[in-house]
Design an enzyme around this catalytic site. Structure first.
Site, PDB file in Angstrom:
ATOM      1  CD  GLU A 130      -1.512   0.828   4.425  1.00 43.58           C
ATOM      2  OE1 GLU A 130      -0.974  -0.262   4.704  1.00 43.58           O
ATOM      3  OE2 GLU A 130      -2.710   0.949   4.130  1.00 43.58           O
ATOM      4  CG  HIS A 149      -2.000  -1.040   1.102  1.00 44.01           C
ATOM      5  ND1 HIS A 149      -2.573  -1.649   2.189  1.00 44.01           N
ATOM      6  CD2 HIS A 149      -2.604  -1.574  -0.002  1.00 44.01           C
ATOM      7  CE1 HIS A 149      -3.491  -2.513   1.766  1.00 44.01           C
ATOM      8  NE2 HIS A 149      -3.519  -2.478   0.443  1.00 44.01           N
ATOM      9  CG  HIS A 153       0.099  -3.423   5.148  1.00 45.22           C
ATOM     10  ND1 HIS A 153      -0.679  -3.145   4.060  1.00 45.22           N
ATOM     11  CD2 HIS A 153       0.702  -4.616   4.879  1.00 45.22           C
ATOM     12  CE1 HIS A 153      -0.584  -4.117   3.174  1.00 45.22           C
ATOM     13  NE2 HIS A 153       0.258  -5.025   3.642  1.00 45.22           N
ATOM     14  CD  GLU A 157      -1.911  -2.841   9.171  1.00 46.35           C
ATOM     15  OE1 GLU A 157      -1.615  -1.664   8.849  1.00 46.35           O
ATOM     16  OE2 GLU A 157      -2.517  -3.618   8.409  1.00 46.35           O
TER      17      GLU A 157
END
Ligand code: ZN
Length: 896
Positions: A183, A180, A304, A391
């Site tokens: 990100e 992504h 991410h 994340e």
């Protein structure tokens, strides 16, 4: 307040909702125009609608509340249109980037991103740095460009390992970030991790251990077109989640739960992970699929942002992975690690699955929200690997000045997660010759054969890695042509259990006899088996020196072993008529399969396809009930006939299926429907293709199956090399000067000997003879040494002997007269004048050099030797020595 104003306000009140949606609609169109994507929040009406929408929208990690039916999403023009048809309210998030790097980095030096590590690199700097790593640390670092993005940027994967240019029997670990594109925290942190590993190698034991035992692959940016989108393509200013085609790359992978499965599962025909516009996987996805197929990644993580947690499989099903406890544990270890190292008490503490799996900072993917087409599930299902999604930061585009903190918090966790690749069950699978075997390694009663949780040993290296939670397990090793083995193992967390396995071939060894040859000759060897015989110089060689029944070796100088194996080749099977006319194809069929029986487990190496154009297909091997046995995703690059590698281990079973589990839309593969039911069954070796699932009139897609041969173990054939005889001897002349010589045989590799002493009469077959020469002289002594197999060798050495002071024949002694000759009982030596009889010594020898008489009498200046009648008849040597002159004489005389 006047009436006009009141009316105006009422108007605004009445229309505020639609006015706000119009504003949002305008904002959305602007965002779609400039970025190709729009970021917005919405609230669904009910759970069913919520689940339906999040299957085609790209859900942000940042904001998902399944209970309130609220979510933050991304859409491209196509999926946004789809969303609008639901007529739901939504709120556009007008500014996607939460931070403009130039506001803070403008005051930084241009090297801030790789010295103080508190800024992001330009794309040029990123490319230069990756190349710098490879050229500066060539012994532990190589750079691979695995593909090119839509806009032509490079997709880099850097490999770090000792002996980096060799594929070693070490587990492979893969970190990648920022698929992504917005990100971003993981992007500079991965560059910094590379820098940390390379600069500390050789001086830091922890880094040394990681680099020496693991093959570490790192892709800092998996979507550079998304990260470097916006006004200036060299700096990060307006990054997008999607790639340059507006596709969410983490919804773009093949998905085992979301396909038109032939049996059960129903399937979802929307193919949301598939870009129907381009009729292809995205170039970034293709690059990663091909890279991952070229490797055997054991463990990895995919970074991410937008939230701070570790997400583990599955994303596409609420089911638990068979290794759920393992995933939960290593995820908790990561989250705890970074939380403890952080100065932010809330870092990595969010828990979206607390009701089911309470563990701060760790969430089961689907329990949080379901994602189809994600890379994590792809790696876990299609690559038999293990991958986490991490994340790293609540802020997707983390301000540069927060990067050093996030490095400090995550550094140890980065290193510790790599270590996990070397824990659990590992080892090698080999045949009896020590050659690597590709075998299925399954945990009995634990692995889910429908979900590809088992692993395979490496076909070239034989190594395998099965990450497992602590416990006792039975492991089964299966390879076609070998006897399966099941072995109990005990796994301890954060430690390796090594189990090396040798599998015995089911094919009998060929019969072959040893041979014996002479040095420097060739050996004619032969073997008998039921298949093709391969001869090898070493037991673990991969290339035979000869193929066939009768092998003639090169000339050999020492005893040598050869190794011969019996290879039972399996003929190709199936229809070969793959060139159909335009009418005979079926596009996008997900439920076409051939039905076949297999009477002996084989490795199905490859099949041929005939494609009308480029596209993708998943080919599955299924049992008679349609349950998965194995699967491969095949990317077909161009139209035409292609051989595609499957490497399916086919079990013994009836009604197995080779199936098209998914084909990209519009992808046409030619079937053959000109058979009219006449050509089934196709039987060759253990495989019989009986029918298609539609009718005997159709032959579906998979032509000319290639089956791997089955091999015996390698039988050792010993060629004993008999060295050639070498003749040689030494000799010692008796110092008494009686003509005696002692010969010592120093020949090698001979059994029998023949001596010629060089004096016309003397010979012997003794090994070490003693010989007495009758006369002084230099003789050519010839020794012939013989080996019954390998012939003879001869040596001639000159031997010089003196008998008395032989060799100095004296003229005056020659005037002596000796009579009678032949004699009977008495000899007379008539002395001429000048000899003093008392100076003379007389010795009589037999022919073998033995002294038989030395007494004599003097009468009338003659010497008389008497009493010789006892001597046996024959030849004797009379030696007369004169001590006055030092001369001597030997005469041959005969006794009657
Ligand atoms: Zn993401």
């Amino acid at each position: 307040m006047n009436r006009t104003l009141l009316a105006f306000l009422l108007l605004i009140l009445c229309f505020s909702s639609s006015y706000s949606q119009k504003t949002n609609f305008v904002k959305a169109q602007e965002s779609l125009d400039t970025n190709g994507e729009v970021n917005f929040t919405f609230k669904a009406d009910n759970q069913a609608q919520f689940q339906e929408i999040i299957q085609f929208l790209s859900i942000s990690h940042k904001h998902v509340d399944k209970n309130k039916l609220e979510v933050e999403a991304y859409a491209n023009p196509e999926t946004f249109n789809q969303f609008l048809q639901y007529g739901l309210d939504y709120e556009v998030i007008s500014s996607i980037p939460e931070f403009d790097p130039h506001k803070s980095s403008s005051t930084k030096s241009t090297q801030a991103w790789d010295t103080t590590w508190d800024a992001y690199p330009t794309y040029t700097e990123y490319v230069a740095k990756m190349n710098y790593f490879a050229t500066t640390y060539p012994s532990i670092c190589t750079l691979e460009t695995i593909g090119t993005t839509v806009n032509g940027r490079s997709l880099f994967v850097l490999k770090i390992s000792d002996n980096v240019s060799t594929d070693e029997a070490e587990p492979e670990f893969f970190y990648s970030s920022s698929m992504h594109g917005d990100e971003l925290a993981g992007f500079p942190l991965m560059i910094r991790l590379i820098d940390y590993l390379l600069t500390n190698y050789g001086s830091d034991a922890e880094v040394d251990n990681l680099v020496n035992t693991t093959e570490i692959f790192i892709c800092p940016n998996a979507n550079p077109d998304g990260s470097y989108d916006g006004g200036n393509s060299n700096i990060i200013s307006n990054p997008t989640r999607a790639n340059a085609n507006g596709q969410d790359l983490n919804r773009n992978y093949p998905d085992n739960q979301n396909i038109g499965r032939i049996n059960g599962n129903g399937g979802n025909t929307s193919r949301l992970h598939y870009d129907s516009t381009n009729n292809h996987y995205e170039p970034e996805t293709e690059a990663f699929i091909k890279f991952e197929e070229s490797r055997n990644i054991v463990l990895g993580a995919n970074f991410h942002g937008g939230v701070e947690l570790v997400n583990y499989p599955y994303d596409n099903t609420y089911n638990e992975h068979v290794d759920h406890d393992y995933f939960e544990r290593i995820s908790v270890e990561y989250a705890t690690n970074v939380h403890n190292d952080s100065t932010d008490p809330t870092y990595m503490m969010v828990d979206y699955d607390s009701g089911t799996y309470p563990s701060p900072g760790v969430t089961h993917g689907a329990t949080w929200y379901v994602v189809y087409g994600g890379r994590q599930d792809y790696m876990n299902f299609y690559r038999h690997s293990k991958e986490l999604t991490i994340e790293l930061s609540d802020t997707k585009f983390l301000p540069g000045n927060q990067l050093p903190d996030h490095w400090d918090w995550n550094k140890q966790a980065f290193l510790d997660l790599i270590k996990q690749a070397n824990y659990g069950l590992q080892g090698s699978v080999t045949d009896e010759s020590g050659n690597p075997l590709e075998a299925n390694v399954t945990i009995s009663g634990h692995d889910d054969m429908n979900l590809n949780t088992w692993v395979t040993s490496h076909s070239q290296l034989g190594d395998y890695y099965r990450l497992l939670e602590a416990g006792s397990y039975n492991v089964t090793y299966d390879a076609p042509g070998y006897t399966s083995q099941t072995i109990p193992v005990t796994i301890v967390n954060n430690a390796a259990t090594v189990q090396n396995v040798t599998l015995a071939a089911t094919t009998a060894d060929p019969t072959a006899s040893d041979a014996t040859i002479c040095e420097n000759s060739t050996a004619d060897l032969s073997a008998a088996g039921t298949g093709v015989l391969n001869w090898y110089s070493n037991v673990d060689d991969t290339v035979p020196v000869f193929t066939g029944t009768n092998y003639t070796s090169p000339a050999l100088t020492s005893t040598t072993s050869y190794f011969v194996e019996d290879v039972i080749t399996r003929p190709n099977v199936g229809e070969t008529g793959n060139t159909a006319n335009g009418g005979f194809f079926a596009g996008g069929e997900n439920d076409r399969y051939l039905i076949f029986d297999c009477t002996e487990s084989v490795l199905l190496k490859s099949v041929e396809l005939n494609a009308q154009q480029a596209g993708e297909i998943e080919i599955q091997l299924q049992n008679s009930a349609g349950n998965l046995i194995d699967s491969r995703v095949i990317i077909v690059e161009s139209a035409g006939i292609k051989e595609v590698t499957l490497d399916f281990i086919v079990p013994v079973a009836n009604d197995l299926r080779l199936a098209s589990a998914e084909m990209s839309t519009g992808f046409n593969l030619f079937r053959n429907n000109s058979l009219a039911g006449t050509n089934y069954p196709y039987t060759n070796g253990p495989i019989t293709i009986k029918n298609s699932n539609v009718s005997t009139d159709y032959y579906y897609f998979f032509y000319d199956w290639k089956i791997a041969p089955i091999k015996s173990a390698r039988e050792e054939v010993i060629v004993n090399v008999d060295p050639l005889p070498v003749a040689n001897f030494t000799h010692v002349v008796n110092p008494a000067d009686n003509g005696e010589v002692t010969f010592t045989n120093t020949s090698s590799d001979a059994d029998t000997y023949s001596w010629d002493f060089g004096d016309a009469s003397g010979s012997s077959t003794d090994t070490n003879p003693v010989y007495t020469y009758a006369a002084s002289g230099t003789y050519d002594v010839i020794l012939t040494s013989t080996d019954p197999l390998c012939g003879s060798d001869q040596v001639t050495i000159q031997v010089t002997v003196t008998v008395g002071t032989l060799g100095l024949e004296d003229d005056s002694l020659n005037t002596l007269r000796i009579y009678p000759n032949p004699f009977q009982s008495e000899l007379v030596i008539a002395l001429p004048g000048g000899f003093n009889p008392s100076d003379l010594k007389i010795d009589l020898f037999d022919i073998r050099g033995r002294l038989v008489h030395s007494a004599f009498e003097i009468a009338n200046n003659d010497l008389q030797i008497k009493n010789l009648n006892l001597l046996s008849a024959g030849t004797y040597l009379l030696k007369i020595m004169d001590s006055e002159s030092g001369q001597s004489l030997v005469r041959r005389i005969i006794k009657q």
